[in-house]
Design an enzyme around this catalytic site. Structure first.
Site, PDB file in Angstrom:
ATOM      1  N   GLU A   1       0.853  -1.191   0.000  1.00 30.19           N
ATOM      2  CA  GLU A   1       0.000   0.000   0.000  1.00 30.19           C
ATOM      3  C   GLU A   1       0.890   1.243   0.000  1.00 30.19           C
ATOM      4  OE1 GLU A   1      -2.970   2.272   3.128  1.00 30.19           O
ATOM      5  OE2 GLU A   1      -2.947   0.084   3.126  1.00 30.19           O
TER       6      GLU A   1
ATOM      7  N   GLU B   1      -2.009  11.543   3.513  1.00 30.62           N
ATOM      8  CA  GLU B   1      -3.086  11.428   4.485  1.00 30.62           C
ATOM      9  C   GLU B   1      -3.084  12.693   5.343  1.00 30.62           C
ATOM     10  OE1 GLU B   1      -4.168   7.211   5.975  1.00 30.62           O
ATOM     11  OE2 GLU B   1      -1.981   7.256   5.901  1.00 30.62           O
TER      12      GLU B   1
END
Length: 697
Positions: free
Chosen positions: A584, A589
């Protein structure tokens, strides 16, 4: 981002299989049990023996970053981490009827530690370089040095929990550049070199060594060049056996590991191929111990270096210049609630209220209805009751609120009593919301400090407020240390919209240790109605997937408390190998509760979840202006960039990582959950706006 629906993790309960008139006419998947046989010869070998009706295969996540699949279920696994370790293993049964069931077990492995074990892990047999585990919780920790000192001996008070607290500050960023190299020669002698890039992070109590005058920890010019001999020996003193390898390293000539506290002796708490965790004692204050984590991969780069890209050919983009729904040739949707394992509060939709292209921008909007969706129950006064009438209150919510863990799309909090009447006039109660779209087994648990006394007390009483008559409330008591030890019992509500006391008979509970209370309200029922929060998650899965390149996304982020926007990529083979084996790449974020700080992360075996390779940096106008968030992904490295400046995470890619095959892109806003945190009580809506997404190769 860690909220993957692709990891179907039924956190505490196994799913009840559903009948399916398929070509096999198979029995519905049910009755998953798992037996384990742990070798006692120090080899680290465990034999797993699962059994389930209607199962065609089993998938394993062994808890050490490795996964496997077995058609029969029976499988042998050999763990390699030396010392005493507990691994949480997740076994998923795949049914012929298309359903899955998951069970979690813990295995305790004790592999005797020898000098040669440690040397091989430290040096890879020749030479190996270690780096600070920046951004991992506890990469630098402070705690008592021994039992008897105020505080918990083993779990230190974290001195720093996020990379940007040390790696983004002028007084400490030198700490994050250190490279620690261990080597071994043909005679088995170990040497050590600390390359501090010219500066060392000094503890305030030791700055006199360099003539420092600061009244806080600070980076100073300091020469650490030259090889230091390393002696590995047994630890002596007050050391719990279960919380150390029992071995220590002593560095000659004043050698030390990255952070200067005057010590040259480091106890090895844990050591594997990817992680080195040590403890050392402050020579100025022997009552204090410092804890430091290192990884085998560099977790931060940093500085003002501009990215020198090797990818300039635009191969795919979306400029969001056509109003309406996102281009179906580029994007599809994830639909559902609960965040798939992160305790999030949103339901993802494909509604234009949550995702739309207008005015040249993609707008992903999280919305709050202002009221809780789905089914809401309240409960209070969790109390043990003896047959003779004696009681012991387990939780009444009037003091410090317990730490709830939600699963399956439920959310739990302590609130003011909304109906202080009848059976319950107390001030505070627990609120359990089973959001629309949640699983039928959604619920939450909290842990208690001491095991429940079921010898004295034979039942448990819980005051409950339900919106409906006939709602099933399931109580499950568990052993935190052994999930195979549990007891379940149901009770059913008999009134609606008023308090009543439900009694759960515990007289037939096995004589286990019970120190966890799990509650499921409306067990077995799918909630209906509008979710408390809605949002959107779009992805390029099966539409655009690629290996290597430069991804550039220009975006402006939401600022509301509880929002958790992310721009990320997931390995396209997740359905074959599972997560984290698929890999991933979190390009960006952001957390509204820590506004204007952005982070990037890599998740892969050995470095996933809370142990991901993470870096963060302040972006002062992330929520008010557009910024470019970029990842440069090559066969040799993965670099994260903000506004064309290489900010953090210059990761060394290699053939051993999962970052060498196709990935697809994902964009979303989650609400709350493990990273998003508390949602602003006044939240109505907030958006992430994306100007474009471009991929160069």
């Amino acid at each position: 981002m860690k909220n993957l629906k692709y990891i179907f993790f039924a956190f505490l309960m196994v799913l009840v299989g559903c009948e399916d008139d398929d070509a096999f006419g198979s029995v519905a998947l049910s009755n998953l049990t798992v037996n384990t046989e742990v070798s006692d010869d120090g080899s680290g070998t465990v034999i797993f023996k699962p059994s389930a009706s209607g199962a065609k295969s089993y998938n394993y996540n062994f808890g050490d970053g490795t996964t496997a699949e077995s058609l029969t279920g029976f499988i042998s696994k050999t763990y390699r981490t030396v010392g005493e370790n507990i691994f949480t293993v997740t076994i998923t049964a795949n049914g012929f009827d298309g359903t899955t069931m998951t069970e979690t077990v813990e295995v305790s492995i004790n592999i005797p530690v020898t000098n040669s074990d440690l040397v091989n892990l430290l040096t890879d047999g020749t030479s190996k370089t270690w780096f600070l585990a920046a951004a991992q919780p506890g990469h630098l920790g402070l705690g008592p040095a021994r039992e008897g000192i105020d505080g918990d001996w083993w779990y230190p008070k974290w001195y720093s929990a996020k990379a940007f607290e040390k790696c983004g500050s002028d007084i400490s960023d030198c700490f994050c550049d250190d490279e620690l190299t261990f080597s071994v020669d043909s005679n088995g002698d170990v040497t050590y070199v600390l390359d501090n890039m010219g500066q060392t992070f000094f503890n305030v109590g030791h700055t006199a060594v360099v003539g420092g005058t600061s009244d806080e920890d600070f980076c100073y010019d300091y020469d650490t060049s030259g090889e230091k001999a390393v002696t590995i020996s047994s630890v002596e003193g007050n050391v719990p056996e279960a919380e150390t390898t029992g071995m220590q390293m002593e560095f000659a000539d004043g050698g030390f590991m990255s952070y200067y506290v005057g010590s040259s002796t480091y106890e090895i708490l844990s050591l594997s191929e990817n992680l080195l965790y040590v403890r050392t004692y402050d020579t100025m204050n022997p009552d204090l111990a410092w804890y430091i984590r290192f990884t085998s991969a560099p977790s931060t780069g940093g500085g003002d270096e501009s990215l020198q890209t090797i990818y300039t050919n635009l191969v795919w983009s979306d400029e969001f210049d056509v109003n309406g729904a996102p281009n179906p040739a580029n994007w599809t949707y994830d639909i559902g609630a609960g965040g798939w394992g992160n305790g999030e509060a949103q339901e993802y939709t494909d509604s234009a209220d949550n995702v739309i292209v207008e005015d040249g921008l993609l707008k992903i909007t999280a919305r709050g209805s202002g009221v809780a969706g789905g089914a809401v129950h309240y409960y209070d006064d969790v109390t043990l009751v003896a047959s003779g009438g004696g009681v012991s209150v387990v939780e009444d919510f009037e003091g410090t609120a317990p730490a709830f863990t939600d699963f399956g799309g439920a959310s739990t909090a302590v609130i003011s009593n909304p109906d202080a009447s009848g059976e319950n006039t107390s001030t505070n109660v627990g609120e359990s919301t089973k959001n629309s779209g949640a699983e039928v087994w959604a619920g939450s648990f909290f842990d208690v400090a001491a095991p429940l006394d079921l010898t004295t007390y034979s039942s448990m009483e819980i005051k409950t407020w339900s919106p409906a008559v006939g709602a099933v409330v399931r109580l499950k008591l568990e052993n935190q240390a052994n999930p195979d030890e549990f007891f379940e019992v149901d009770a059913t509500t008999s009134v609606n919209e008023e308090w009543e006391a439900l009694t759960f008979d515990l007289s037939s509970a096995p004589a286990f240790t019970y120190d966890r209370v799990v509650l499921f309200f409306d067990f077995g029922v799918s909630p209906t109605g509008s979710a408390a929060y809605t949002s959107a998650r779009i992805k390029s899965e099966n539409l655009f997937e690629f290996t290597y390149g430069r991804v550039e996304i220009r975006a402006k982020l939401p600022s509301a408390g509880g929002t958790w926007p992310a721009l990320w990529a997931l390995g396209a083979n997740f359905d074959e190998v599972g997560w984290p084996a698929t890999g991933e790449i979190d390009i960006m974020e952001h957390v509204g509760n820590n506004s204007n700080t952005v982070s990037s992360a890599l998740h892969f075996p050995g470095n996933s979840g809370g142990s991901a390779v993470v870096g963060a940096t302040p972006v002062s106008s992330a929520t008010s202006e557009f910024h470019n968030y970029t990842v440069e992904w090559t066969p040799e490295s993965i670099k994260f960039v903000v506004d064309d400046e290489l900010i953090h995470n210059s990761f060394v890619n290699s053939a051993s990582t999962p970052f060498n095959s196709d990935f697809f892109l994902i964009m979303n806003i989650a609400m709350g959950g493990t990273l998003g945190g508390a949602i602003d009580g006044e939240f109505i809506q907030d958006s992430m706006e994306v100007d474009y997404v471009r991929v160069y190769q």
